[in-house]
Design an enzyme around this catalytic site. Structure first.
Site, short mmCIF file in Angstrom:
data_model
loop_
_atom_site.label_atom_id
_atom_site.label_comp_id
_atom_site.label_asym_id
_atom_site.label_seq_id
_atom_site.Cartn_x
_atom_site.Cartn_y
_atom_site.Cartn_z
N THR A 78 -87.00 71.51 114.76
CA THR A 78 -86.76 71.98 113.39
C THR A 78 -85.26 72.06 113.13
O THR A 78 -84.75 71.54 112.13
CB THR A 78 -87.45 73.33 113.15
N LYS A 97 -95.32 68.84 102.60
CA LYS A 97 -94.37 68.49 103.67
C LYS A 97 -94.90 67.34 104.53
O LYS A 97 -94.21 66.35 104.78
CB LYS A 97 -94.13 69.73 104.56
N LYS A 114 -101.98 76.97 107.14
CA LYS A 114 -101.13 78.05 107.65
C LYS A 114 -102.04 79.18 108.07
O LYS A 114 -103.14 79.33 107.54
CB LYS A 114 -100.17 78.55 106.55
N LYS A 166 -102.76 70.95 109.29
CA LYS A 166 -101.67 71.18 110.24
C LYS A 166 -100.76 72.28 109.71
O LYS A 166 -100.38 72.27 108.54
CB LYS A 166 -100.85 69.88 110.39
N ASN A 213 -84.75 80.33 116.55
CA ASN A 213 -84.94 78.97 117.03
C ASN A 213 -84.35 77.94 116.07
O ASN A 213 -83.73 76.97 116.49
CB ASN A 213 -86.44 78.72 117.24
N SER A 248 -94.20 67.87 116.11
CA SER A 248 -95.57 68.31 116.39
C SER A 248 -96.51 67.11 116.35
O SER A 248 -97.40 66.97 117.19
CB SER A 248 -96.05 69.31 115.32
N1 GLU Z 1 -94.43 76.21 111.33
C1 GLU Z 1 -93.70 74.99 111.17
C2 GLU Z 1 -93.56 74.64 109.69
O1 GLU Z 1 -93.62 75.48 108.85
C3 GLU Z 1 -94.28 73.87 112.00
C4 GLU Z 1 -95.68 73.48 111.67
C5 GLU Z 1 -96.27 72.51 112.69
O2 GLU Z 1 -95.56 72.03 113.55
O3 GLU Z 1 -97.46 72.25 112.56
O4 GLU Z 1 -93.31 73.52 109.35
#
Ligand code: GLU
Length: 427
Positions: A201, A105, A117, A81, A232, A360
């Site tokens: 976020t 995380k 990523k 993810k 955002n 998410s």
């Molecule tokens: N890009 C966001 C992060 O760095 C969200 C990642 C997601 O929702 O999968 O946490």
């Protein structure tokens, strides 16, 4: 004894300075917690990394070629993810570093995911909408073998948004022959997105600010906050903290910042920004350069823009009591120890900005179950999960005298290590 040659040690092409920073952090916590050496070594590198060439037909008829990446750091607990970013600084090292952060995380938040990523090295602001769409679709088709609701679920990150996710979902769905909303999160509500995802976020960051201010006894009726970045994450954080009675004294965007020691009127500023496209020029404020914004006197500093903003060069000049990291990796490891010596508390990115991936997860769960929650339900559940993770980090940090970053990391890493131990090694 056999001499150790370089072939005996894993090395990978992702070892940029950025990536090595994340690896050193893992090494530090592995040592502190006495992590099994072989497990530690398996976690120091991505599980898999894909580099793709992305040719795009431009509006003038020419074809330009871009480089894209998708990295899975670990998939022990579930599908990979993590977001997809479009930025000129994207490279294998950066994406691998951020994929590793996603692993910690998700584990810290108790989500059944691994860490991923992706990104494309591009200046997104130079593309038209049509070019961006073609870039996104071709990139998706190049990495499609990695994707799927049970394999890898992308989400927005820097310079990508709901629309980007809608194009990825559509491209994937066309290729497999049926509609698969759960292959991405952060998509528009009208095609299966979740209420509350866009704000999630920033909402999580604002929650962490309030928790940290109470926990660390910042005595003020209206704590002063500086927010770097008014996208955002930064704008939502500023809005929610302003609503909660905090004084937002400065904010910035790519063009520069504004400052008012008596506090900015954030709702009016948001209206101003949606009309003018930038924060500078707003009433009752003085202009401040981005580098000076970070050193303004305040209770809480929220870096919510790019990575690598608080460095050896400016850490010593910071004038805040608490930093809550809205962005991913805004503080370099060198700066981290300077801040620690100065007594500035850092609420780390993997906790502070985890509201995004948490909602998410809610979006993915709702999609898989084909039922949908109200915005209030989403926000309530988000606060529950953020609250639990904050409690665990603060408790461990106090009990083991660890900086919050190291406490958060330790919780994440130990959950992955335990899962790996239980699953064993194939074959
Ligand atoms: N890009 C966001 C992060 O760095 C969200 C990642 C997601 O929702 O999968 O946490």
């Amino acid at each position: 004894m056999v001499a150790v040659t370089s072939a005996d040690k894993p090395t990978m092409e992702c070892e940029t300075e950025h990536f090595l920073g994340a690896q050193r952090q893992l090494d530090e916590i592995a040592e502190e917690m006495g992590l099994d050496r072989e497990l530690h070594e398996r976690l120091r590198y991505p599980k898999r990394a894909l580099i793709v060439t992305v040719p795009v037909r431009m509006d003038d008829g020419s074809v330009k070629t871009f480089t894209g990446y998708r990295v899975h750091h670990d998939v022990t607990l579930g599908p990979a993810k993590g977001g997809i970013r479009f930025h000129p600084e994207v490279n294998l090292g950066e994406v691998s570093c951020l994929a590793m952060l996603m692993t910690w995380k998700c584990a810290l938040m108790g989500l059944p995911y691994g860490g991923a990523k992706g990104g494309i090295r591009v200046e997104p602001w130079k593309l038209t909408t049509g070019e961006t769409e073609r870039l996104t679709r071709r990139y998706t088709s190049e990495i499609i073998n990695l994707l799927g609701p049970d394999k890898d679920i992308p989400a927005p990150d820097m310079y990508t948004n709901e629309q980007t996710m809608a194009w990825i979902m559509d491209t994937y769905s066309i290729n497999v022959g049926h509609t698969v909303p759960s292959v991405v999160t952060g998509k528009p509500v009208s095609i299966g997105g979740s209420f509350g995802r866009t704000e999630a976020t920033g909402r999580g960051v604002a929650y962490c600010v309030r928790r940290a201010v109470n926990h660390f006894n910042i005595k003020s009726d209206a704590p002063k906050v500086v927010v770097q970045g008014f996208g955002n994450v930064g704008a939502v954080t500023a809005k929610l903290l302003h609503q909660a009675g905090y004084k937002i004294v400065a904010v910035s965007d790519v063009y520069g910042g504004i400052y008012n020691p008596d506090g900015l009127d954030i709702p009016r500023l948001m209206a101003y920004v949606s009309e003018m496209g930038k924060v500078q020029g707003f009433q009752d404020s003085q202009e401040v350069a981005n580098k000076d914004l970070l050193t303004l006197p305040c209770d809480v500093l929220v870096p919510a823009a790019l990575g690598g903003q608080i460095t050896e060069a400016n850490a010593d000049k910071l004038n805040c009591k608490i930093i809550v990291e809205g962005a991913n990796g805004p503080t370099t490891p060198e700066a981290d120890s300077i801040l620690h010596d100065k007594g500035i508390i850092v609420v780390p990115d993997i906790l502070a900005n985890a509201g995004g991936v948490t909602v998410s997860y809610f979006e993915w769960v709702q999609g898989m179950m084909h039922l949908f929650w109200s915005e209030d339900e989403v926000n309530q559940r988000l606060e529950q999960i953020m609250g639990r993770a904050c409690d665990q980090v603060l408790e461990l940090s106090t009990k083991s005298k660890l900086r919050p970053r190291m406490a958060a990391l330790r919780i994440g890493v130990s959950r992955i290590a335990e899962a790996k131990r239980l699953r064993g090694l194939y074959p």
